[in-house]
Design a protein around this motif. Sequence first.
Motif, PDB file in Angstrom:
ATOM      1  N   LEU A  14       0.829  -1.208   0.000  1.00 51.47           N
ATOM      2  CA  LEU A  14       0.000   0.000   0.000  1.00 51.47           C
ATOM      3  C   LEU A  14       0.866   1.262   0.000  1.00 51.47           C
ATOM      4  O   LEU A  14       0.568   2.230  -0.716  1.00 51.47           O
ATOM      5  CB  LEU A  14      -0.926   0.001   1.217  1.00 51.47           C
ATOM      6  N   ARG A  15       1.926   1.253   0.780  1.00 55.33           N
ATOM      7  CA  ARG A  15       2.809   2.428   0.824  1.00 55.33           C
ATOM      8  C   ARG A  15       3.480   2.665  -0.527  1.00 55.33           C
ATOM      9  O   ARG A  15       3.629   3.808  -0.971  1.00 55.33           O
ATOM     10  CB  ARG A  15       3.859   2.255   1.932  1.00 55.33           C
ATOM     11  N   LYS A  17       2.376   1.771  -3.544  1.00 56.21           N
ATOM     12  CA  LYS A  17       1.418   2.256  -4.537  1.00 56.21           C
ATOM     13  C   LYS A  17       1.005   3.696  -4.246  1.00 56.21           C
ATOM     14  O   LYS A  17       0.818   4.496  -5.164  1.00 56.21           O
ATOM     15  CB  LYS A  17       0.195   1.348  -4.588  1.00 56.21           C
ATOM     16  N   ARG A  18       0.866   4.042  -2.975  1.00 66.01           N
ATOM     17  CA  ARG A  18       0.505   5.411  -2.606  1.00 66.01           C
ATOM     18  C   ARG A  18       1.597   6.387  -3.043  1.00 66.01           C
ATOM     19  O   ARG A  18       1.313   7.487  -3.536  1.00 66.01           O
ATOM     20  CB  ARG A  18       0.281   5.495  -1.088  1.00 66.01           C
ATOM     21  N   ARG A  41      -1.372   9.662   3.515  1.00 65.14           N
ATOM     22  CA  ARG A  41      -2.332   8.651   3.949  1.00 65.14           C
ATOM     23  C   ARG A  41      -3.741   9.214   4.041  1.00 65.14           C
ATOM     24  O   ARG A  41      -4.713   8.588   3.610  1.00 65.14           O
ATOM     25  CB  ARG A  41      -1.917   8.079   5.310  1.00 65.14           C
ATOM     26  N   ILE A  44      -5.445   9.430   0.622  1.00 63.13           N
ATOM     27  CA  ILE A  44      -5.973   8.150   0.138  1.00 63.13           C
ATOM     28  C   ILE A  44      -7.249   7.805   0.901  1.00 63.13           C
ATOM     29  O   ILE A  44      -8.240   7.344   0.315  1.00 63.13           O
ATOM     30  CB  ILE A  44      -4.927   7.027   0.307  1.00 63.13           C
ATOM     31  N   TYR A  55      -7.223   3.760   7.849  1.00 61.94           N
ATOM     32  CA  TYR A  55      -6.305   3.481   6.744  1.00 61.94           C
ATOM     33  C   TYR A  55      -4.864   3.430   7.236  1.00 61.94           C
ATOM     34  O   TYR A  55      -4.064   2.607   6.782  1.00 61.94           O
ATOM     35  CB  TYR A  55      -6.432   4.532   5.640  1.00 61.94           C
ATOM     36  N   GLU A  59      -2.152   0.324   6.742  1.00 61.09           N
ATOM     37  CA  GLU A  59      -0.788   0.432   6.226  1.00 61.09           C
ATOM     38  C   GLU A  59       0.241  -0.022   7.243  1.00 61.09           C
ATOM     39  O   GLU A  59       1.326  -0.487   6.885  1.00 61.09           O
ATOM     40  CB  GLU A  59      -0.484   1.880   5.803  1.00 61.09           C
ATOM     41  N   LEU A  78      -6.181   4.023  -5.095  1.00 57.07           N
ATOM     42  CA  LEU A  78      -4.779   3.763  -5.430  1.00 57.07           C
ATOM     43  C   LEU A  78      -4.569   3.458  -6.912  1.00 57.07           C
ATOM     44  O   LEU A  78      -3.451   3.238  -7.341  1.00 57.07           O
ATOM     45  CB  LEU A  78      -4.248   2.591  -4.588  1.00 57.07           C
TER      46      LEU A  78
END
Length: 302
Positions: A14-15, A17-18, A41, A44, A55, A59, A78
């Motif tokens: 997730l990190r 892709k963010r 964060r 998103i 969220y 993460e 994302l």
Amino acid sequence: MPDTHRLEALGAFLRSKRASIKPQSVGLPAGARRRTPGLRREEIAQLAGVSATWYTWLEQGRDINVSAQVLDAIAGALRLTKDERDYMAALALGNGQGIGADPAAAEDGPEIAPSLRRVLRELRSCPTILSDRRCHIVGWNRAAAHVFVDFDRIPFAERNLIRLLFTRKELRSLAVNWEHFVEGFLAIFRTYYGQYVGDEWYDRFIREMSGLHPEFQTLWQRSRVSRAPEVTVEFRHSRAGKMLFELTSFQVHGSTDLRCSVYSPVEGSGTESKLIRLMEPDGDSEKMQPARESEMNFTPGH
């Protein structure tokens, strides 16, 4: 894969892709005060319609309740592809296929169906490799042995495609863009990593490769996910020179989880004629040495 490792892998994904999303692409100002690339964060969370705290916990790899609907909203925020969505869901929900049968249960790999052997045999001008869900090479044809390495000389336990790409100097020098070449296979490997969430082998393998090869860790952290990347690769073969192939990779349907990677010579590039010369028993130049391999190879015993 233990829940702690699974959730840590989810958080890292997730990190990554963010960080890859530019604020401008979602209608947000780039801002001079952003200290890290990508979105924050809370941004998103806002795009997905969830609380920033929830969220953040996701993460951080906390064990919290998630639903398919919420995951779908996060995937949209994302901008994940279908393969990336499936990978995220498998890690978040722990609903992959589990451990399954151990590919290494047999010392020489899984049984290869006669029909699949014929496919390899018929692809005379297309280097073709069969690999299992851990990327162990279990079958190949004569063309692959000439273009890559003589896999028959490598014990099955050491014949892992990912490992060989980092350890064999002839493979490191083969692809003109080695990093791009490796990324394609790591993208496939990551789909297996999410699919078999109960298999601890993947975590052990990733830790081992990260410790031995810093480049592996760098490429792995890019978090690419793809079941079947189709790319054009350029090789600089030590004997045949420049060769261009279109790589097509697909799952083999059946009881055994195998993948077939086919390298088709690019039309008009002269690659096919070079490959034919490379495989000629007598050779026709100093660059084309005599072929020694049999017409088709499989792991010993098959």
